[in-house]
Motif scaffolding. Structure first.
Motif, mmCIF file in Angstrom:
data_model
loop_
_atom_site.group_PDB
_atom_site.id
_atom_site.type_symbol
_atom_site.label_atom_id
_atom_site.label_comp_id
_atom_site.label_asym_id
_atom_site.label_seq_id
_atom_site.Cartn_x
_atom_site.Cartn_y
_atom_site.Cartn_z
ATOM 1 N N LEU A 158 0.900 -1.154 0.042
ATOM 2 C CA LEU A 158 0.080 0.202 -0.097
ATOM 3 C C LEU A 158 0.733 1.364 -0.136
ATOM 4 C CD1 LEU A 158 -2.854 -1.348 2.363
ATOM 5 C CD2 LEU A 158 -3.128 -0.429 0.011
ATOM 6 N N GLY A 159 1.940 1.269 0.635
ATOM 7 C CA GLY A 159 2.816 2.347 0.791
ATOM 8 C C GLY A 159 3.671 2.584 -0.640
ATOM 9 N N GLN A 160 3.838 1.543 -1.315
ATOM 10 C CA GLN A 160 4.597 1.712 -2.573
ATOM 11 C C GLN A 160 3.551 2.084 -3.513
ATOM 12 O OE1 GLN A 160 5.683 -2.546 -2.883
ATOM 13 N NE2 GLN A 160 7.729 -2.038 -2.237
ATOM 14 N N SER A 161 2.338 1.869 -3.420
ATOM 15 C CA SER A 161 1.208 2.307 -4.356
ATOM 16 C C SER A 161 1.276 3.774 -4.580
ATOM 17 C CB SER A 161 -0.086 1.767 -3.954
ATOM 18 O OG SER A 161 -0.926 2.559 -2.815
ATOM 19 N N GLY A 162 1.404 4.569 -3.491
ATOM 20 C CA GLY A 162 1.347 6.045 -3.304
ATOM 21 C C GLY A 162 0.025 6.550 -3.203
ATOM 22 N N LEU A 163 -0.789 5.566 -3.155
ATOM 23 C CA LEU A 163 -2.325 6.077 -2.877
ATOM 24 C C LEU A 163 -2.953 6.452 -1.472
ATOM 25 C CD1 LEU A 163 -3.907 3.197 -5.046
ATOM 26 C CD2 LEU A 163 -3.959 5.549 -5.791
ATOM 27 N N VAL A 164 -1.960 5.881 -0.467
ATOM 28 C CA VAL A 164 -2.466 6.185 0.856
ATOM 29 C C VAL A 164 -2.309 7.473 1.351
ATOM 30 C CG1 VAL A 164 -2.397 5.332 3.086
ATOM 31 C CG2 VAL A 164 -2.122 3.489 1.449
ATOM 32 N N GLN A 165 -3.031 8.186 1.998
ATOM 33 C CA GLN A 165 -3.126 9.606 2.123
ATOM 34 C C GLN A 165 -3.486 9.608 3.702
ATOM 35 O OE1 GLN A 165 -2.196 12.203 0.018
ATOM 36 N NE2 GLN A 165 -1.842 10.275 -1.353
ATOM 37 N N SER A 166 -3.766 8.452 4.261
ATOM 38 C CA SER A 166 -4.256 8.804 5.703
ATOM 39 C C SER A 166 -4.572 7.384 6.263
ATOM 40 C CB SER A 166 -5.642 9.761 6.026
ATOM 41 O OG SER A 166 -6.634 9.242 5.004
ATOM 42 N N LEU A 167 -4.161 7.340 7.615
ATOM 43 C CA LEU A 167 -4.207 6.135 8.121
ATOM 44 C C LEU A 167 -4.831 6.197 9.698
ATOM 45 C CD1 LEU A 167 -2.809 3.306 8.766
ATOM 46 C CD2 LEU A 167 -0.949 4.592 9.385
ATOM 47 N N ASP A 168 -5.403 5.119 10.198
ATOM 48 C CA ASP A 168 -5.667 5.162 11.498
ATOM 49 C C ASP A 168 -5.228 3.605 12.066
ATOM 50 O OD1 ASP A 168 -8.344 3.351 11.647
ATOM 51 O OD2 ASP A 168 -9.023 5.177 10.712
ATOM 52 N N ILE A 169 -4.556 3.518 13.076
ATOM 53 C CA ILE A 169 -4.275 2.375 13.728
ATOM 54 C C ILE A 169 -5.068 2.236 15.101
ATOM 55 C CG2 ILE A 169 -2.600 0.645 14.462
ATOM 56 C CD1 ILE A 169 -0.599 1.794 12.421
ATOM 57 N N LEU A 190 3.695 0.342 10.968
ATOM 58 C CA LEU A 190 4.003 1.725 10.437
ATOM 59 C C LEU A 190 5.228 1.688 9.574
ATOM 60 C CD1 LEU A 190 3.263 4.048 13.467
ATOM 61 C CD2 LEU A 190 2.419 4.216 11.380
ATOM 62 N N ALA A 191 6.153 0.903 10.176
ATOM 63 C CA ALA A 191 7.566 0.972 9.428
ATOM 64 C C ALA A 191 7.435 0.236 7.798
ATOM 65 C CB ALA A 191 8.576 0.042 10.066
ATOM 66 N N GLY A 192 6.401 -0.752 8.035
ATOM 67 C CA GLY A 192 6.156 -1.464 6.618
ATOM 68 C C GLY A 192 5.265 -0.521 5.758
ATOM 69 N N LEU A 193 4.747 0.475 6.254
ATOM 70 C CA LEU A 193 3.634 1.352 5.290
ATOM 71 C C LEU A 193 4.721 2.232 4.692
ATOM 72 C CD1 LEU A 193 0.996 2.085 4.074
ATOM 73 C CD2 LEU A 193 0.861 3.872 6.188
ATOM 74 N N MET A 194 5.537 2.850 5.862
ATOM 75 C CA MET A 194 6.460 4.109 5.374
ATOM 76 C C MET A 194 7.779 3.450 4.618
ATOM 77 S SD MET A 194 5.613 6.379 6.320
ATOM 78 C CE MET A 194 4.076 6.772 7.153
ATOM 79 N N ALA A 195 8.258 2.204 4.656
ATOM 80 C CA ALA A 195 9.071 1.657 3.711
ATOM 81 C C ALA A 195 8.619 1.572 2.475
ATOM 82 C CB ALA A 195 9.421 0.093 4.309
ATOM 83 N N GLY A 196 7.236 1.273 2.302
ATOM 84 C CA GLY A 196 6.887 1.473 0.837
ATOM 85 C C GLY A 196 6.771 2.900 0.172
ATOM 86 N N ARG A 197 6.930 3.623 0.933
ATOM 87 C CA ARG A 197 6.839 5.174 0.833
ATOM 88 C C ARG A 197 7.897 6.097 0.580
ATOM 89 N NH1 ARG A 197 1.712 7.826 2.096
ATOM 90 N NH2 ARG A 197 2.742 9.701 2.006
ATOM 91 N N GLU A 198 8.971 5.229 0.413
ATOM 92 C CA GLU A 198 10.520 5.937 0.145
ATOM 93 C C GLU A 198 10.131 7.215 -1.055
ATOM 94 O OE1 GLU A 198 13.262 3.272 -0.943
ATOM 95 O OE2 GLU A 198 12.741 1.858 0.753
ATOM 96 N N GLY A 199 10.810 8.249 -0.337
ATOM 97 C CA GLY A 199 10.733 9.440 -0.985
ATOM 98 C C GLY A 199 9.375 10.137 -1.238
ATOM 99 N N GLN A 200 8.428 9.688 -0.550
ATOM 100 C CA GLN A 200 7.249 10.343 -0.422
ATOM 101 C C GLN A 200 7.166 11.225 1.000
ATOM 102 O OE1 GLN A 200 3.947 7.903 -1.798
ATOM 103 N NE2 GLN A 200 5.218 6.550 -2.607
ATOM 104 N N THR A 201 6.442 12.023 1.149
ATOM 105 C CA THR A 201 6.236 12.741 2.333
ATOM 106 C C THR A 201 5.075 12.037 3.248
ATOM 107 O OG1 THR A 201 6.259 14.863 0.861
ATOM 108 C CG2 THR A 201 5.572 14.858 3.403
ATOM 109 N N ALA A 202 5.605 11.600 4.546
ATOM 110 C CA ALA A 202 4.839 11.098 5.439
ATOM 111 C C ALA A 202 3.536 12.062 5.710
ATOM 112 C CB ALA A 202 5.490 10.532 6.578
ATOM 113 N N LEU A 203 2.466 11.269 5.608
ATOM 114 C CA LEU A 203 1.102 12.114 6.297
ATOM 115 C C LEU A 203 0.470 11.083 7.116
ATOM 116 C CD1 LEU A 203 -1.051 14.184 3.771
ATOM 117 C CD2 LEU A 203 -1.350 13.786 6.238
ATOM 118 N N VAL A 204 0.748 11.075 8.296
ATOM 119 C CA VAL A 204 0.006 10.087 9.083
ATOM 120 C C VAL A 204 -0.585 10.789 10.320
ATOM 121 C CG1 VAL A 204 0.300 8.204 10.652
ATOM 122 C CG2 VAL A 204 1.859 8.297 8.345
#
Ligand SMILES: [Mn+2]
Length: 205
Positions: A158-169, A190-204
Motif C-alpha cells: 500500500l505504501g508503494q502504491s502511493g495511494l495512501v493519504q491517511s491512516l488510523d491504527i 507503521l515501518a512497513g507502510l513507510m518503507a513502501g513510501r520511500e521518497g514520499q512525504t509521510a502524512l500520518v
C-alpha cells in the motif's frame, strides 16, 4: 475517517477505505446483539445507521459502499452479514485470505483503484486483525488472525502504491498488552507502510 473523507472531497478526489479488522463494524442499532456503538462505524461511513450518529462527519455518506474493502474478517453477527450483503461491501474473510493470500488481495484492490483513476485511500487498521498471539493488547481478541508478516507485506504494498493519504491504527489496549509486545507490533506496521513510501512525504494522523 470523517476528516479524511472531508479532505478528499476538498481535493476533488474519490475516497476509498481499506479496512483491516477481525470485525466488519457494519452493524446498525437494529442488527447489533450488544447495542455497542463500537460495531457501527463502517456502516455509518456508508450512510447506514442512526441519524444522530450519521451527523458525526461534515456530510453523509462519507464513503460509497463500492469503495470500502475489508480484510481479515472473522467475527460477523448474522444481521451484520445481511447488512454487508445488502450494501454490496467487498469483505474478505480469513478463509479467503488464507486461500488467496493477503498481499494478492491487496494488490488486486490497488489495481482496481488505479484503474478507476486513483484517489485518496484511507487505511483503517484495527490491531485485532492480527492474531492474538502476535498482538494480545486489544479489547476484543479473535483467534486465527493475520500474521505480522502478512500485515506488514500488505502495508508495504500500500505504501508503494502511493495511494495512501491517511491512516488510523486503532484498538490498542495497553492494559491487555504483554510487556509492550503489541506496541512494538504497531511500530512494525507503521515501518512497513513507510518503507513502501520511500521518497514520499509521510502524512500520518
Ligand atoms: Mn475489531
Amino acid at each position: 475517517m470523517a476528516a479524511a473523507a472531508e479532505h478528499a472531497r476538498r481535493q476533488g478526489k474519490n475516497f476509498f477505505v481499506l479496512w483491516f479488522d477481525a470485525h466488519p463494524d457494519f452493524n446498525t442499532p437494529e442488527t447489533s446483539p450488544s447495542g455497542n456503538t463500537h460495531g457501527y462505524p463502517a456502516a455509518l461511513a456508508c450512510g447506514i445507521g442512526h441519524p444522530a450518529l450519521l451527523r458525526v462527519g461534515a456530510f453523509t455518506p462519507l464513503l460509497r459502499p463500492d469503495r470500502l474493502v475489508q480484510f481479515g474478517i472473522r467475527d460477523i453477527d448474522e444481521g451484520e452479514r445481511a447488512n454487508l450483503r445488502r450494501s454490496g461491501i467487498e469483505f474478505h474473510e480469513m478463509p479467503a485470505v488464507r486461500e488467496r493470500g493477503l498481499a494478492a488481495l491487496v494488490a488486486h484492490t490497488i489495481s482496481r483503484i488505479q484503474a478507476a483513476g486513483g484517489g485518496h485511500v484511507h487505511v483503517s487498521f484495527d490491531i485485532d486483525a492480527l492474531d492474538p498471539s502476535v498482538a494480545p493488547g486489544v479489547g476484543t481478541p479473535v483467534p486465527d488472525g493475520l500474521t505480522l508478516d502478512e500485515a506488514v507485506d500488505a502495508l508495504r504494498l500500500l505504501g508503494q502504491s502511493g495511494l495512501v493519504q491517511s491512516l488510523d491504527i486503532v484498538e490498542y489496549a495497553a492494559t491487555q498488552d504483554h510487556g509492550n509486545r503489541t506496541a512494538h507490533v504497531v511500530e512494525h506496521l507503521l515501518a512497513g507502510l513507510m518503507a513502501g513510501r520511500e521518497g514520499q512525504t509521510a502524512l500520518v494522523a
